[in-house]
Design a protein around this motif. Structure first.
Motif, PDB file in Angstrom:
ATOM      1  N   GLY A   7       1.891   6.346  -7.125  1.00 22.61           N
ATOM      2  CA  GLY A   7       0.865   7.285  -7.565  1.00 22.61           C
ATOM      3  C   GLY A   7       1.366   8.720  -7.504  1.00 22.61           C
ATOM      4  O   GLY A   7       1.122   9.519  -8.411  1.00 22.61           O
ATOM      5  N   ASP A   8       2.084   9.066  -6.436  1.00 26.09           N
ATOM      6  CA  ASP A   8       2.657  10.411  -6.323  1.00 26.09           C
ATOM      7  C   ASP A   8       3.680  10.666  -7.431  1.00 26.09           C
ATOM      8  O   ASP A   8       3.713  11.741  -8.025  1.00 26.09           O
ATOM      9  N   ASN A  24       2.418   1.639  -3.436  1.00 23.07           N
ATOM     10  CA  ASN A  24       1.407   2.053  -4.398  1.00 23.07           C
ATOM     11  C   ASN A  24       1.136   3.547  -4.278  1.00 23.07           C
ATOM     12  O   ASN A  24       1.000   4.248  -5.279  1.00 23.07           O
ATOM     13  N   SER A  25       1.076   4.019  -3.053  1.00 23.80           N
ATOM     14  CA  SER A  25       0.873   5.452  -2.828  1.00 23.80           C
ATOM     15  C   SER A  25       2.042   6.258  -3.392  1.00 23.80           C
ATOM     16  O   SER A  25       1.855   7.291  -4.043  1.00 23.80           O
ATOM     17  N   ARG A  26       3.253   5.788  -3.151  1.00 24.18           N
ATOM     18  CA  ARG A  26       4.437   6.497  -3.657  1.00 24.18           C
ATOM     19  C   ARG A  26       4.485   6.479  -5.185  1.00 24.18           C
ATOM     20  O   ARG A  26       4.857   7.460  -5.811  1.00 24.18           O
ATOM     21  N   LEU A  40       0.824  -1.215   0.000  1.00 26.85           N
ATOM     22  CA  LEU A  40       0.000   0.000   0.000  1.00 26.85           C
ATOM     23  C   LEU A  40       0.859   1.266   0.000  1.00 26.85           C
ATOM     24  O   LEU A  40       0.566   2.231  -0.700  1.00 26.85           O
ATOM     25  N   VAL A  41       1.927   1.273   0.783  1.00 21.38           N
ATOM     26  CA  VAL A  41       2.818   2.434   0.831  1.00 21.38           C
ATOM     27  C   VAL A  41       3.491   2.640  -0.526  1.00 21.38           C
ATOM     28  O   VAL A  41       3.559   3.764  -1.046  1.00 21.38           O
TER      29      VAL A  41
END
Length: 83
Positions: free
Chosen positions: A30-31, A26-28, A23-24
């Motif tokens: 996306g950023d 994936n967030s990175r 999840l972390v």
């Protein structure tokens, strides 16, 4: 009961850690993707501005060269008439 609890914790804690890591990341990602898109948009904007400036400069040079051509033509005509 203790063996099943220990087995459950042994399997679930690393699995939970891996899921949190996914999840972390994936967030990175996306950023990073948003930053790349923003950069591409800025580059396209700069290209459009540069293209417009080049076209404006080209038109200015054409008009100036036309003016110089007309002045030179008038001077040559004047010289030919006064010969």
């Amino acid at each position: 009961m203790v063996d099943s609890t220990q087995t459950l914790l042994t399997v679930s804690i690393p699995t939970l850690a891996v899921l949190i890591g996914i999840l972390v990341n994936n967030s990175r990602l996306g950023d990073t993707n948003r930053r790349i898109d923003d950069t591409n948009q800025r580059i396209e904007g700069l290209r459009a501005d540069l293209s417009r400036q080049i076209n404006d400069t080209r038109e200015l040079l054409r008009s100036e060269f036309l003016r110089v051509e007309q002045v030179m033509g008038a001077r040559l005509k004047h010289l030919e008439e006064n010969r």
